[in-house]
Motif scaffolding. Structure first.
Motif, mmCIF file in Angstrom:
data_model
loop_
_atom_site.group_PDB
_atom_site.id
_atom_site.type_symbol
_atom_site.label_atom_id
_atom_site.label_comp_id
_atom_site.label_asym_id
_atom_site.label_seq_id
_atom_site.Cartn_x
_atom_site.Cartn_y
_atom_site.Cartn_z
ATOM 1 N N LEU A 177 1.624 -16.854 -99.281
ATOM 2 C CA LEU A 177 1.000 -15.513 -99.764
ATOM 3 C C LEU A 177 1.893 -15.172 -101.118
ATOM 4 C CD1 LEU A 177 1.366 -13.174 -96.493
ATOM 5 C CD2 LEU A 177 -0.759 -14.296 -97.329
ATOM 6 N N TYR A 179 2.446 -12.046 -103.752
ATOM 7 C CA TYR A 179 2.312 -10.704 -103.873
ATOM 8 C C TYR A 179 2.681 -10.386 -105.442
ATOM 9 C CZ TYR A 179 3.209 -10.169 -98.898
ATOM 10 O OH TYR A 179 3.129 -10.563 -97.405
ATOM 11 N N TYR A 185 2.017 -5.648 -97.361
ATOM 12 C CA TYR A 185 1.289 -6.231 -96.221
ATOM 13 C C TYR A 185 1.891 -5.056 -95.416
ATOM 14 C CZ TYR A 185 -0.446 -9.531 -92.912
ATOM 15 O OH TYR A 185 -1.207 -9.931 -91.801
ATOM 16 N N HIS A 188 2.056 -4.193 -89.065
ATOM 17 C CA HIS A 188 1.099 -4.821 -88.246
ATOM 18 C C HIS A 188 1.941 -5.763 -87.299
ATOM 19 C CE1 HIS A 188 2.120 -7.765 -91.182
ATOM 20 N NE2 HIS A 188 1.854 -8.828 -90.406
ATOM 21 N N ASP A 190 1.772 -9.508 -85.294
ATOM 22 C CA ASP A 190 1.148 -10.908 -85.671
ATOM 23 C C ASP A 190 0.573 -11.289 -84.570
ATOM 24 O OD1 ASP A 190 1.994 -10.728 -88.331
ATOM 25 O OD2 ASP A 190 3.829 -12.386 -87.910
ATOM 26 N N SER A 258 5.526 -6.031 -95.354
ATOM 27 C CA SER A 258 6.169 -6.513 -96.605
ATOM 28 C C SER A 258 5.938 -5.177 -97.436
ATOM 29 C CB SER A 258 5.563 -7.432 -96.936
ATOM 30 O OG SER A 258 5.992 -8.052 -98.083
ATOM 31 N N TRP A 272 2.212 -19.150 -88.406
ATOM 32 C CA TRP A 272 2.195 -18.593 -87.069
ATOM 33 C C TRP A 272 1.937 -19.415 -85.887
ATOM 34 C CZ3 TRP A 272 -1.838 -15.509 -90.012
ATOM 35 C CH2 TRP A 272 -1.406 -14.382 -90.555
HETATM 36 O O1 PD2 Z 1 5.425 -11.571 -96.820
HETATM 37 C C1 PD2 Z 1 6.180 -10.940 -95.961
HETATM 38 O O2 PD2 Z 1 7.287 -10.539 -95.841
HETATM 39 C C2 PD2 Z 1 5.411 -10.718 -94.397
HETATM 40 C C3 PD2 Z 1 5.564 -9.388 -93.676
HETATM 41 C C4 PD2 Z 1 4.872 -9.319 -92.853
HETATM 42 C C5 PD2 Z 1 4.518 -11.789 -94.179
HETATM 43 C C6 PD2 Z 1 3.999 -11.425 -92.847
HETATM 44 N N1 PD2 Z 1 4.213 -10.306 -92.115
HETATM 45 C C7 PD2 Z 1 2.901 -12.216 -92.284
HETATM 46 O O3 PD2 Z 1 2.582 -13.260 -93.030
HETATM 47 O O4 PD2 Z 1 2.498 -12.091 -91.051
#
Ligand code: PD2
Ligand code: ZN
Length: 283
Positions: A177, A179, A185, A188, A190, A258, A272
């Motif tokens: 990812l 950002y 993010y 949530h 997972d 995040s 995951w």
């Molecule tokens: O990028 C993050 O810190 C983060 C935070 C929460 C990534 C995820 N969840 C995730 O990939 O599930």
């Protein structure tokens, strides 16, 4: 402060739109309570909307029995076949382990460069249409590697497996990812909603292995609000959190987010991990 006792129509529309975009009901309830809505009204409103999907209600907490993860039994220096990894900090409930130098600087750079040209805006599946659409709670861009896509990815997957003692086949493809400023993010879990677990595809998610690929100038911390924990990204370090046990229960304390990046950018890789093998069916 006086608690708000009525849900305005516009808020109702927002709740439905946010739910449909894949954000967890619990995160919506948390946000409403923070904004001053009466907790009971917030829970019952969400209950009315999502029907029988599980929601955290005060006093009716789904049980979660903590089991000691394998990675927690190895002391403060974890050894894999090619390196030693130091434990920087540990939280028991929810289980969170912060590890230093899981990847070298060169490996972080290589992972970023392999992903850069494959990044796409993050999406969720629309539960109504089954189609992919932009994820409102997740503004980053992302991509996913296939399991064992190449020797380099295989090495990372093996290292994660050696540390966690979950087989490589319990892992979903490694995701990267990215950002930019203001991207985040939102809160949530997972794990899947307990009624939506496919036993033929490895079952419930039980843990997340998150690797920071760069230093972020400001913001971008991974926050566990129920545990009061905030992890500052540091290139090569990793955080492992486990939220599923052998009975298939899940830990609501593992809520996390995040927070928006305020300066620079953020790169992470996420693995995951499921209860069982994802790639062979259960029978
Ligand atoms: O990028 C993050 O810190 C983060 C935070 C929460 C990534 C995820 N969840 C995730 O990939 O599930
Ligand atoms: Zn997450």
């Amino acid at each position: 402060m006086e608690k708000v006792k009525q849900i305005p129509g516009a808020l109702m529309d927002w709740i439905i739109k946010t739910l449909n975009s894949g954000v967890n009901p619990e995160a919506i309830v948390d946000a409403m309570i923070r904004k001053g809505y009466d907790p009971r009204l917030s829970y019952t409103t969400l209950f009315r909307i999502v029907g029988n999907k599980p929601i955290d209600t005060p006093g009716v907490q789904a049980p979660y029995e903590y089991e000691q993860p394998e990675i927690a039994k190895k002391g403060s220096i974890l050894r894999t076949k090619d390196r030693e990894i130091k434990v920087l900090s540990k939280v028991e409930k929810p289980f969170i382990l912060h590890l230093d130098q899981f990847l070298s600087d060169e490996e972080c750079e290589q992972l970023i460069e392999l992903s850069r040209s494959r990044l796409k805006p993050s999406t969720v599946i629309d539960p109504k249409t089954g189609e992919e659409k932009a994820a409102t709670g997740r503004t980053s861009k992302g991509m996913s590697f296939y399991l064992r896509e190449n020797e380099f990815i295989k090495d990372i997957e093996t290292r994660i497996s050696e540390l966690t003692e979950f087989p490589v086949e319990n892992g979903e493809g490694l995701q990267v990812l990215n950002y930019g400023i203001g991207e985040e993010y939102k809160s949530h879990f997972d794990y899947f909603p307990p009624g939506k677990v496919d036993p033929e595809k490895g079952g419930q998610r039980v843990g997340t292995f998150l690797i920071y690929l760069n230093d972020v100038l400001a913001g971008g911390e991974t926050v566990f609000p129920k545990a009061g924990v905030s992890i500052v990204p540091k290139r090569g370090s990793a955080v492992y959190f486990q939220y599923g046990n052998s009975k298939g229960e899940v830990d609501r304390m593992s809520l996390h987010s995040s927070v928006p990046v305020s300066e620079g950018e953020k790169w992470v890789a996420t693995k995951w991990i499921r209860q069982g093998n994802i790639y062979t069916s259960a029978h």
